[in-house]
Enzyme design. Structure first.
Site, PDB file in Angstrom:
ATOM      1  N   GLU A 179      15.921 -59.757  29.355  1.00  0.00           N
ATOM      2  CA  GLU A 179      16.208 -58.365  29.031  1.00  0.00           C
ATOM      3  C   GLU A 179      16.163 -57.567  30.332  1.00  0.00           C
ATOM      4  O   GLU A 179      15.227 -57.728  31.126  1.00  0.00           O
ATOM      5  CB  GLU A 179      15.146 -57.833  28.050  1.00  0.00           C
ATOM      6  CG  GLU A 179      15.332 -56.356  27.687  1.00  0.00           C
ATOM      7  CD  GLU A 179      14.259 -55.846  26.714  1.00  0.00           C
ATOM      8  OE1 GLU A 179      13.259 -56.552  26.479  1.00  0.00           O
ATOM      9  OE2 GLU A 179      14.429 -54.726  26.199  1.00  0.00           O
ATOM     10  N   HIS A 192      11.399 -63.548  25.291  1.00  0.00           N
ATOM     11  CA  HIS A 192      12.203 -63.059  26.419  1.00  0.00           C
ATOM     12  C   HIS A 192      11.298 -62.483  27.497  1.00  0.00           C
ATOM     13  O   HIS A 192      10.116 -62.243  27.256  1.00  0.00           O
ATOM     14  CB  HIS A 192      13.225 -62.014  25.958  1.00  0.00           C
ATOM     15  CG  HIS A 192      12.645 -60.728  25.429  1.00  0.00           C
ATOM     16  ND1 HIS A 192      12.312 -60.550  24.104  1.00  0.00           N
ATOM     17  CD2 HIS A 192      12.319 -59.569  26.045  1.00  0.00           C
ATOM     18  CE1 HIS A 192      11.841 -59.323  23.927  1.00  0.00           C
ATOM     19  NE2 HIS A 192      11.814 -58.698  25.089  1.00  0.00           N
ATOM     20  N   HIS A 203       7.824 -56.332  30.781  1.00  0.00           N
ATOM     21  CA  HIS A 203       7.047 -56.957  29.714  1.00  0.00           C
ATOM     22  C   HIS A 203       7.573 -58.358  29.423  1.00  0.00           C
ATOM     23  O   HIS A 203       8.652 -58.734  29.855  1.00  0.00           O
ATOM     24  CB  HIS A 203       7.054 -56.116  28.424  1.00  0.00           C
ATOM     25  CG  HIS A 203       8.418 -55.940  27.801  1.00  0.00           C
ATOM     26  ND1 HIS A 203       9.213 -54.843  28.033  1.00  0.00           N
ATOM     27  CD2 HIS A 203       9.123 -56.731  26.943  1.00  0.00           C
ATOM     28  CE1 HIS A 203      10.347 -54.957  27.343  1.00  0.00           C
ATOM     29  NE2 HIS A 203      10.314 -56.099  26.669  1.00  0.00           N
TER      30      HIS A 203
HETATM   31 CO    CO Z   1      11.668 -56.562  25.188  1.00  0.00          CO
END
Ligand code: CO
Length: 141
Positions: free
Chosen positions: A131, A80, A7
């Site tokens: 991430e 992110h 994502h």
């Molecule tokens: Co995230």
């Protein structure tokens, strides 16, 4: 080492307002309800896309890690990117061995998908907060 783009995290001062943008303007048809993750200091919801997700994150509480970001970006913005990895500990140790700084204690925390995650400092990632998330076991996504 990295797998799928899981994502893209987008910080917003209001998930409710951002949902209107993704649903009514961009035409997204699958958007989860928002829920609180107090230990991470965020509200979160996912816009489901055919090949990925947008993670909308809104500050939760006074000590939210998003407070500084939104002070600099009052309208919100890209926060992110999240890549899947097979083994979060192996990925963390590999990143450290290559000189990267892991945010926080460096111990993985349970992320919004229920699997362990770490964040790599943007100074090591060309200015992008990265991430890394362990791929859910047995999951197609
Ligand atoms: Co995230």
């Amino acid at each position: 080492m990295i797998g799928k783009l899981n994502h893209i995290g987008v910080a917003t001062p209001s998930i409710d307002e951002s949902v209107k943008l993704y649903r009514d303007v961009l035409g997204a048809t699958s958007i989860t309800d928002k829920w609180a993750m107090p230990e991470q200091g965020v509200w979160v919801c996912f816009v489901n896309l055919p090949n990925s997700q947008i993670e909308l994150i809104e500050p939760y509480g006074d000590a939210s890690p998003l407070t500084g970001f939104l002070a600099k970006n009052p309208a919100g913005g890209q926060h992110h990117v999240c890549f899947e990895v097979e083994d979060i500990i192996a990925a963390r140790d590999d990143m450290r061995a290559k000189g990267a700084t892991i945010l926080g204690t460096g111990e993985p925390r349970i992320g919004a998908h229920g699997t362990p995650v770490i964040f790599v400092h943007p100074k090591n990632m060309g200015g992008v907060l990265v991430e890394l998330m362990e791929t859910p076991k047995g999951a197609a996504h």
